[in-house]
Design an enzyme around this catalytic site. Structure first.
Site, PDB file in Angstrom:
ATOM      1  N   HIS A 166       0.799  -1.273  -0.070  1.00 34.30           N
ATOM      2  CA  HIS A 166       0.049  -0.050  -0.073  1.00 34.30           C
ATOM      3  C   HIS A 166       0.972   1.262  -0.134  1.00 34.30           C
ATOM      4  O   HIS A 166       2.131   1.104  -0.070  1.00 34.30           O
ATOM      5  CB  HIS A 166      -1.121   0.141   1.217  1.00 34.30           C
ATOM      6  N   HIS A 174       4.331   1.214   2.140  1.00 37.38           N
ATOM      7  CA  HIS A 174       5.222   0.774   1.632  1.00 37.38           C
ATOM      8  C   HIS A 174       5.919   1.480   0.588  1.00 37.38           C
ATOM      9  O   HIS A 174       7.202   1.615   0.444  1.00 37.38           O
ATOM     10  CB  HIS A 174       4.730  -0.677   1.075  1.00 37.38           C
TER      11      HIS A 174
END
Ligand code: AMP
Length: 282
Positions: free
Chosen positions: A33, A36
């Site tokens: 997501h 990250h």
């Protein structure tokens, strides 16, 4: 972007990359997501080559945790990595990271015993063991870890210092949804009503920060302010104010280094969040 599955290929790829410039490493369990992705962008400031791993590490899950149902979607992860400009994605199978007969573990002392360590026996041992393996396979690098997992960040810093590893650890700020919920791969477990109740974590952080800004310094009061906001959660594991470097509790009053760390369950989903009281970052 190169997709690699084997340790020896990963090792030689990183060695080759290092001839062209520094290697930046982002370790993940996938289901990527924006949190990250922010790590991938941040590490680019330190390194001309960006390497990401996707590995759901079995040894950091307890027997009653969500290893089997943890979201796995390498196609989605590859796409996000490619879009983020990642050069190499390493996605090993379990037997690559744990050769048959493996019996070596990395265990950190007190830093890993409290907070999440107290509620997830063996968790940090699993984390530290696999992270050390990734460092060993990658070689000298700058590795970015999110403050979302604040205790993990501090524990990894300890491992690197104690084992003299050729790694520079950098912490990255927490990325949140617009309503305040810290992004997490586990957020996809949250349906309607639980998603709303999950907001209690960021509300608790904010309430405690506001009290701190009003001049409140008593640790018990600041923790109680947070706990009151956490009432909608199904169970509270901890809402603890600790020193941001040592993770040790304060006796009576906090100082500018104080950090509030929270872990709760909403439905069967375990959620964590944290922030500095003096510099909350939201
Ligand atoms: P995970 O895939 O959950 O093991 O996380 C991989 C890395 O991403 C860890 O360093 C996490 O701390 C970091 N991370 C996860 N969620 C966030 C977030 N919302 N903001 C910043 N970093 C994050």
């Amino acid at each position: 972007m190169e997709l690699v599955h084997q340790v020896d290929v990963f090792r030689s790829t990183c060695e080759n990359l290092r001839r062209t410039g520094p290697v930046g490493l982002v370790l993940t369990m996938g289901a990527l997501h924006e949190g990250h992705v922010s790590l991938m962008h941040l590490v680019r400031k330190y390194a001309s080559n960006v390497v990401t791993t996707v590995f759901v590490n079995p040894t950091q899950f307890g027997p009653n945790e969500d290893l089997a149902k943890y979201p796995r979607d390498l196609e989605h992860d590859s796409r996000l990595c490619r879009e983020a400009g990642v050069d190499v994605l390493f996605a090993p199978a379990v037997n690559e990271m744990y050769p048959s007969g493996a019996q070596t573990k990395v265990r950190v002392g007190e830093l890993a015993d409290g907070l999440c360590g107290a509620f997830r026996p063996g968790h940090f041992e699993g984390v530290c063991t696999v992270v050390t393996k990734f460092f060993a396979a990658c070689g000298p690098c700058v590795a970015v870890f999110g403050e979302k997992d604040y205790q993990q960040l501090k524990v990894i810093e300890r491992v690197v210092a104690d084992l003299l590893l050729p790694v520079t650890v950098v912490g990255a700020p927490i990325v949140r949804e617009t309503d305040g919920l810290a992004m997490s791969s586990r957020n996809r477990y949250l349906s309607g009503e639980n998603r709303t109740r999950a907001l209690s974590l960021s509300l608790a952080l904010k309430a405690s920060v506001q009290a701190f800004n009003r001049g409140e310094r008593r640790v018990a009061v600041l923790e109680q302010v947070a706990k009151a906001e956490l009432a909608p959660a199904d169970s509270l594991e901890y809402a603890s104010i600790v020193h941001g470097d040592t993770l040790l509790p304060y006796e009576n009053v906090v100082d500018q280094s104080a950090r509030l760390l929270i872990a709760v369950r909403v439905g069967s989903t375990r959620l964590i969040d944290n922030c500095s009281l003096a510099e909350p970052g939201f």
